[in-house]
Design an enzyme around this catalytic site. Structure first.
Site, PDB file in Angstrom:
ATOM      1  N   HIS A   1       0.863  -1.197   0.000  1.00 22.89           N
ATOM      2  CA  HIS A   1       0.000   0.000   0.000  1.00 22.89           C
ATOM      3  C   HIS A   1       0.900   1.249   0.000  1.00 22.89           C
ATOM      4  O   HIS A   1       0.923   2.023   0.974  1.00 22.89           O
ATOM      5  CB  HIS A   1      -0.869  -0.071   1.255  1.00 22.89           C
ATOM      6  CG  HIS A   1      -2.040   0.853   1.321  1.00 22.89           C
ATOM      7  ND1 HIS A   1      -1.939   2.216   1.292  1.00 22.89           N
ATOM      8  CD2 HIS A   1      -3.360   0.583   1.453  1.00 22.89           C
ATOM      9  CE1 HIS A   1      -3.148   2.756   1.413  1.00 22.89           C
ATOM     10  NE2 HIS A   1      -4.025   1.783   1.518  1.00 22.89           N
TER      11      HIS A   1
ATOM     12  N   GLU B   1      -0.790   1.379  -5.325  1.00 23.41           N
ATOM     13  CA  GLU B   1      -0.617   0.137  -4.571  1.00 23.41           C
ATOM     14  C   GLU B   1      -0.562  -1.088  -5.483  1.00 23.41           C
ATOM     15  O   GLU B   1      -1.440  -1.284  -6.328  1.00 23.41           O
ATOM     16  CB  GLU B   1      -1.792  -0.004  -3.587  1.00 23.41           C
ATOM     17  CG  GLU B   1      -1.986   1.254  -2.751  1.00 23.41           C
ATOM     18  CD  GLU B   1      -3.327   1.292  -2.034  1.00 23.41           C
ATOM     19  OE1 GLU B   1      -3.856   0.208  -1.714  1.00 23.41           O
ATOM     20  OE2 GLU B   1      -3.853   2.387  -1.803  1.00 23.41           O
TER      21      GLU B   1
HETATM   22  O1  TA6 Z   1      -6.208   1.418  -0.577  1.00 24.03           O
HETATM   23  C1  TA6 Z   1      -7.198   2.369  -0.467  1.00 24.03           C
HETATM   24  C2  TA6 Z   1      -7.873   2.221   0.869  1.00 24.03           C
HETATM   25  O2  TA6 Z   1      -8.431   0.937   0.994  1.00 24.03           O
HETATM   26  C3  TA6 Z   1      -8.910   3.345   1.008  1.00 24.03           C
HETATM   27  O3  TA6 Z   1     -10.232   2.880   0.846  1.00 24.03           O
HETATM   28  C4  TA6 Z   1      -8.611   3.977   2.336  1.00 24.03           C
HETATM   29  O4  TA6 Z   1      -9.458   3.693   3.335  1.00 24.03           O
HETATM   30  C5  TA6 Z   1      -7.166   3.589   2.558  1.00 24.03           C
HETATM   31  O5  TA6 Z   1      -6.933   2.371   1.912  1.00 24.03           O
HETATM   32  C6  TA6 Z   1      -6.571   3.648   3.939  1.00 24.03           C
HETATM   33  O6  TA6 Z   1      -6.962   2.591   4.754  1.00 24.03           O
HETATM   34  P1  TA6 Z   1      -6.472   2.531   6.276  1.00 24.03           P
HETATM   35  O7  TA6 Z   1      -7.078   1.275   6.845  1.00 24.03           O
HETATM   36  O8  TA6 Z   1      -4.966   2.470   6.250  1.00 24.03           O
HETATM   37  O9  TA6 Z   1      -6.958   3.781   6.921  1.00 24.03           O
END
Ligand code: TA6
Length: 262
Positions: free
Chosen positions: A141, A242
């Site tokens: 990510h 990601e």
């Molecule tokens: O990868 C995108 C995502 O899934 C978004 O929907 C957003 O919520 C982000 O990741 C961050 O997630 P987190 O659980 O790290 O706050």
């Protein structure tokens, strides 16, 4: 950023400086020599055992997103073991491992071993091997820095995406380059393996390996205000691109990886 723990590895090499948290084996800083920080990290994120640090390259596994609790799985919440470190002229190579434990089996009842290889030099390379008996999903990510999101573009994402902001609508697009002027949360399901992030101050080449999808996320103004560990203007200086396996699950012994070049 506030980190009050010895569980942090600071790397200093003629080719780069870097920082890795043992929790999640999370690379949170990579500064190639002569360049500025490539990975974005929140200045107000706290290093805590029940919450992922916001920034760098969190590893989402054994599920992506909010399919189950905790969000994005548990691999980013648990300390990994540093197996080896090798310093050479080309950089620093590190290997980390995470295996099942009573704590992980309470959340997910399967045996597994994750192995993470990180090479830090004039490029940053990260490879995650998954050894688990059942299909899983996951992502590297990656949070990247930009001096100005409104003047940044991403190419190589392909023509199809699932829009997480529009009830997972499937969208076909003809735009060959993504420009971001509002909240974006998309799963590109037919991406090229090379993406280019062009920002006013630098251009990054991202080479994905073993991906089925590339996710692009920027929370923009209103959503940022709801995220406790992001400051009001942070959305201007970050973009997540990601390397993901969502539409095609990870099978036993699969590997996903990312190389970043400036
Ligand atoms: O990868 C995108 C995502 O899934 C978004 O929907 C957003 O919520 C982000 O990741 C961050 O997630 P987190 O659980 O790290 O706050």
């Amino acid at each position: 950023m506030e980190i009050a723990t010895p569980d942090i590895l600071n790397i200093s090499h003629p080719l780069c400086r870097a920082t890795i948290l043992l929790q999640g084996a999370q690379l949170i800083s990579w500064i190639p020599s002569g360049a500025s920080e490539v990975l974005w990290s929140s200045d107000i994120s706290h290093y805590s055992s029940d919450k992922a640090f916001r920034g760098g390259i969190p590893i989402c596994w054994p599920w992506f997103g909010k399919a189950f609790f905790p969000s994005h799985g548990f691999a980013r919440l648990i300390p990994w073991e540093l197996i080896s470190r090798d310093d050479s002229n080309s950089g620093v190579h590190l290997e980390f491992r995470l295996s099942d434990s009573p704590k992980t089996r309470e959340i997910w009842p399967h045996p597994f071993t994750l192995t993470l290889q990180i090479h830090l030099g004039s490029t940053c390379e990260i490879q995650l091997n998954i050894d688990a008996p059942v299909p899983t999903t996951g992502a590297l990510h990656t949070y990247l820095t930009t001096s100005d999101i409104s003047h940044s573009t991403v190419s190589g994402l392909g023509d199809y995406y699932i829009d997480s902001l529009q009830k997972n609508t499937h969208v076909t697009t003809v735009e060959s380059t993504l420009q971001i002027h509002s909240e974006v949360d998309r799963i590109y399901t037919h991406p090229q393996s090379e993406n280019t992030l062009t920002t006013p101050k630098k251009t990054l080449q991202l080479s994905h390996q073993g991906q089925s999808d590339v996710v692009v996320w920027n929370p923009w103004i209103e959503r940022s205000a709801e995220i406790a560990d992001m400051e009001a203007n942070d959305y201007r200086h970050m973009l997540c691109i990601e390397t993901a396996r969502i539409s095609k699950p990870l099978f036993p012994s699969d590997t996903i990886g990312l190389a970043i070049k400036i």
